[in-house]
Design an enzyme around this catalytic site. Structure first.
Site, PDB file in Angstrom:
ATOM      1  N   CYS A  89      17.707  -1.904  18.321  1.00  0.00           N
ATOM      2  CA  CYS A  89      17.722  -1.946  16.856  1.00  0.00           C
ATOM      3  C   CYS A  89      18.795  -2.940  16.452  1.00  0.00           C
ATOM      4  O   CYS A  89      19.945  -2.841  16.894  1.00  0.00           O
ATOM      5  CB  CYS A  89      18.014  -0.571  16.273  1.00  0.00           C
ATOM      6  SG  CYS A  89      17.999  -0.562  14.460  1.00  0.00           S
ATOM      7  N   ARG A 148      14.164   0.872  23.436  1.00  0.00           N
ATOM      8  CA  ARG A 148      14.238   0.338  22.071  1.00  0.00           C
ATOM      9  C   ARG A 148      15.556  -0.373  21.848  1.00  0.00           C
ATOM     10  O   ARG A 148      16.589   0.021  22.366  1.00  0.00           O
ATOM     11  CB  ARG A 148      14.104   1.471  21.060  1.00  0.00           C
ATOM     12  CG  ARG A 148      14.237   0.980  19.615  1.00  0.00           C
ATOM     13  CD  ARG A 148      14.123   2.095  18.618  1.00  0.00           C
ATOM     14  NE  ARG A 148      15.339   2.898  18.613  1.00  0.00           N
ATOM     15  CZ  ARG A 148      15.500   3.988  17.861  1.00  0.00           C
ATOM     16  NH1 ARG A 148      14.529   4.410  17.075  1.00  0.00           N
ATOM     17  NH2 ARG A 148      16.610   4.661  17.898  1.00  0.00           N
TER      18      ARG A 148
END
Length: 127
Positions: free
Chosen positions: A105, A103
């Site tokens: 962000c 991931r």
């Protein structure tokens, strides 16, 4: 083979793009914002409600591709305020089991329709 993924259970594209595309067994899902597909409106209720709606929208696109969150390899989360990171992270994490995706962000200046969060993903059925 390249397949377009489209479901009425997630918001319709608001521009010239698909909800998702499959190629070589991989699903590339367009960024989802917190639009309620039944009303076409951005959900009320702040960051928690928006993050939940985004994850539900992603879930419906995964299901339309005959996949689920265990098949997700990579996500990118876009938020307008890093102060909302913990709230988004809590809701985001509730959708994954032990097969956590990679991931990123990123804090951004703004998102379409003035929403607070957008998430895109890449999944593979046989990952």
């Amino acid at each position: 083979m390249k397949e377009v993924i489209k479901t009425d259970l997630a918001p319709q594209a608001i521009g010239p793009y698909s909800q998702g595309r499959i190629s070589g067994g991989y699903l590339f899902c367009s960024g989802q914002i917190p639009i309620n597909p039944a009303t076409g409106e951005v959900v009320d209720g702040g960051i928690e409600a928006q993050a939940k709606q985004v994850m539900e929208n992603l879930k419906q696109i995964l299901l339309a591709a005959e996949m689920n969150f265990d098949d997700v390899l990579k996500t990118t989360v876009f938020i307008t305020d890093m102060g909302n990171f913990a709230a988004v992270n809590k809701i985001y994490g509730s959708y994954f089991t032990d097969k956590l995706p990679a991931r990123s962000c990123v804090a951004v200046a703004s998102l379409p329709k003035g929403v607070l969060v957008e998430i895109e993903l890449i999944a593979c059925k046989h990952a």
